[in-house]
Design a protein around this motif. Structure first.
Motif, mmCIF file in Angstrom:
data_model
loop_
_atom_site.group_PDB
_atom_site.id
_atom_site.type_symbol
_atom_site.label_atom_id
_atom_site.label_comp_id
_atom_site.label_asym_id
_atom_site.label_seq_id
_atom_site.Cartn_x
_atom_site.Cartn_y
_atom_site.Cartn_z
ATOM 1 N N ALA A 73 0.797 -1.233 0.000
ATOM 2 C CA ALA A 73 0.000 0.000 0.000
ATOM 3 C C ALA A 73 0.827 1.280 0.000
ATOM 4 O O ALA A 73 0.297 2.356 -0.232
ATOM 5 C CB ALA A 73 -0.922 0.001 1.221
ATOM 6 N N THR A 74 2.109 1.161 0.285
ATOM 7 C CA THR A 74 2.918 2.367 0.439
ATOM 8 C C THR A 74 3.576 2.758 -0.873
ATOM 9 O O THR A 74 4.135 1.913 -1.575
ATOM 10 C CB THR A 74 3.990 2.143 1.529
ATOM 11 O OG1 THR A 74 3.318 1.873 2.754
ATOM 12 C CG2 THR A 74 4.892 3.368 1.690
ATOM 13 N N ALA A 75 3.506 4.042 -1.193
ATOM 14 C CA ALA A 75 4.175 4.569 -2.383
ATOM 15 C C ALA A 75 5.662 4.711 -2.055
ATOM 16 O O ALA A 75 6.044 5.520 -1.212
ATOM 17 C CB ALA A 75 3.577 5.929 -2.747
ATOM 18 N N LEU A 76 6.470 3.871 -2.688
ATOM 19 C CA LEU A 76 7.913 3.913 -2.428
ATOM 20 C C LEU A 76 8.545 4.975 -3.315
ATOM 21 O O LEU A 76 8.607 4.804 -4.535
ATOM 22 C CB LEU A 76 8.540 2.565 -2.751
ATOM 23 C CG LEU A 76 8.342 1.433 -1.754
ATOM 24 C CD1 LEU A 76 9.037 0.174 -2.255
ATOM 25 C CD2 LEU A 76 8.854 1.821 -0.377
ATOM 26 N N THR A 77 8.975 6.052 -2.701
ATOM 27 C CA THR A 77 9.619 7.115 -3.472
ATOM 28 C C THR A 77 10.880 7.531 -2.724
ATOM 29 O O THR A 77 11.064 7.190 -1.546
ATOM 30 C CB THR A 77 8.710 8.344 -3.623
ATOM 31 O OG1 THR A 77 8.749 9.109 -2.401
ATOM 32 C CG2 THR A 77 7.271 7.969 -3.955
ATOM 33 N N PRO A 78 11.741 8.321 -3.366
ATOM 34 C CA PRO A 78 12.940 8.797 -2.655
ATOM 35 C C PRO A 78 12.595 9.657 -1.434
ATOM 36 O O PRO A 78 13.439 9.859 -0.566
ATOM 37 C CB PRO A 78 13.669 9.625 -3.726
ATOM 38 C CG PRO A 78 13.204 9.048 -5.021
ATOM 39 C CD PRO A 78 11.776 8.650 -4.800
ATOM 40 N N GLN A 79 11.354 10.160 -1.351
ATOM 41 C CA GLN A 79 10.976 11.006 -0.205
ATOM 42 C C GLN A 79 10.309 10.214 0.931
ATOM 43 O O GLN A 79 10.076 10.771 2.009
ATOM 44 C CB GLN A 79 9.996 12.114 -0.650
ATOM 45 C CG GLN A 79 10.640 13.266 -1.398
ATOM 46 C CD GLN A 79 10.972 12.899 -2.829
ATOM 47 O OE1 GLN A 79 10.175 12.275 -3.509
ATOM 48 N NE2 GLN A 79 12.163 13.271 -3.279
ATOM 49 N N THR A 80 9.980 8.943 0.698
ATOM 50 C CA THR A 80 9.201 8.200 1.695
ATOM 51 C C THR A 80 9.896 8.182 3.057
ATOM 52 O O THR A 80 9.312 8.572 4.080
ATOM 53 C CB THR A 80 8.944 6.751 1.226
ATOM 54 O OG1 THR A 80 8.359 6.794 -0.074
ATOM 55 C CG2 THR A 80 8.013 6.017 2.175
ATOM 56 N N ALA A 81 11.153 7.729 3.082
ATOM 57 C CA ALA A 81 11.858 7.610 4.367
ATOM 58 C C ALA A 81 12.046 8.977 5.013
ATOM 59 O O ALA A 81 11.825 9.138 6.222
ATOM 60 C CB ALA A 81 13.202 6.920 4.154
ATOM 61 N N ALA A 82 12.419 9.959 4.223
ATOM 62 C CA ALA A 82 12.669 11.302 4.784
ATOM 63 C C ALA A 82 11.395 11.889 5.389
ATOM 64 O O ALA A 82 11.438 12.556 6.436
ATOM 65 C CB ALA A 82 13.215 12.222 3.699
ATOM 66 N N THR A 83 10.266 11.635 4.765
ATOM 67 C CA THR A 83 9.000 12.165 5.288
ATOM 68 C C THR A 83 8.659 11.513 6.622
ATOM 69 O O THR A 83 8.202 12.188 7.562
ATOM 70 C CB THR A 83 7.872 11.921 4.263
ATOM 71 O OG1 THR A 83 8.249 12.537 3.028
ATOM 72 C CG2 THR A 83 6.553 12.495 4.731
ATOM 73 N N ILE A 84 8.901 10.213 6.735
ATOM 74 C CA ILE A 84 8.641 9.521 8.010
ATOM 75 C C ILE A 84 9.623 10.000 9.076
ATOM 76 O O ILE A 84 9.242 10.227 10.234
ATOM 77 C CB ILE A 84 8.713 7.990 7.808
ATOM 78 C CG1 ILE A 84 7.603 7.539 6.850
ATOM 79 C CG2 ILE A 84 8.596 7.256 9.138
ATOM 80 C CD1 ILE A 84 7.711 6.104 6.387
#
Ligand SMILES: [Fe+2]
Ligand SMILES: [Fe+2]
Length: 256
Positions: A184-195
């Motif tokens: 369900a999670t959109a894996l993008t270069p920003q995913t980890a940084a946003t979390i």
């Protein structure tokens, strides 16, 4: 089927409906402040159950704010049913959500929130944090209630199954198991940084939309969740033609 309502911290209530066919739970959170706010509307079909449960704590007509993490049926489906039942209520979501969906679909104009905006509810205050595409949808965002340091984290840490209102069990393993199943999670270069950005708020409670409420220190759990998605992104980038690097990755250690 029933919606169970329990107070999880002072004047904050978790409403939970378990759907056995799907082996999945859907939660809403009621912040029973001077200006009561409901986070997640729930699906239209569940409105009778959920509104009946809310009425055990406050008259539904007293609701002042409705909010949700992104535009999907379980988050926003019954928005207009609530707006009908509570004539003073207004939807408060991010500016992107207003632009994409709510301006057109809500029966009354919403209150748009920009990243960092605070709604003073009287006795509680919630800060809107935009998390575009995390865990999914362009309009994604979460709420942070500052007096209790409760992060209403929406679909982050989603778990399968029926859960108690409060838990101290592992957060990461169940979240990765659900991710393996749903993707369900959109894996993008920003995913980890946003979390990781959410971790800087030092939440002392995590209120899951699909799972329990946790009390404790959650900076590490959020960093670990970010690590998991960073590794998954790396894996997908290494094997761009294969979904097997992402789905069904087995036990927790290999699932990282
Ligand atoms: Fe969602
Ligand atoms: Fe959800």
């Amino acid at each position: 089927m029933e919606t169970v309502i329990e107070e999880v911290t002072t004047r904050i209530y978790r409403l939970s409906t378990y759907i056995s066919d799907a082996d999945f739970s859907f939660n809403q959170y009621l912040i029973a402040a001077e200006q009561p706010l409901l986070f997640h509307c729930g699906m239209r079909g569940l409105f009778p159950l959920i509104s009946h449960a809310v009425a055990k704590v406050i008259p539904v007509a007293r609701l002042r704010w409705l909010s949700f993490g992104h535009w999907e049926a379980d988050e926003s489906g019954s928005m207009n049913e609530w707006l009908t039942a509570a004539s003073q209520a207004q939807v408060a979501v991010g500016t992107v959500g207003c632009m994409l969906s709510v301006n057109d679909l809500a029966m009354r104009p919403p209150q748009p929130l920009t990243d960092g905006d605070v709604l003073d509810l009287g006795g509680k205050h919630v800060r809107y944090l935009a998390t575009p595409h995390v865990p999914h949808c362009w309009d994604a965002g979460v709420l942070f209630e500052e007096t209790t340091q409760t992060l209403f984290c929406g679909d982050l840490f989603t778990q399968i199954g029926k859960s108690p209102a409060l838990s101290t069990a592992d957060l990461i393993g169940p979240a990765m198991a659900a991710e393996d199943q749903f993707g369900a999670t959109a894996l993008t270069p920003q995913t980890a940084a946003t979390i990781r950005r959410l971790a800087t708020r030092h939440p002392k409670q995590l209120a899951l939309m699909h799972g329990p409420v946790y009390h404790g220190e959650f900076e590490n759990a959020l960093q670990q969740l970010a690590d998991c998605y960073a590794v998954r992104l790396q894996r997908v980038q290494s094997y761009p033609d294969s979904t097997s690097a992402y789905f069904h990755t087995g036990d927790r250690s290999s699932a990282l």
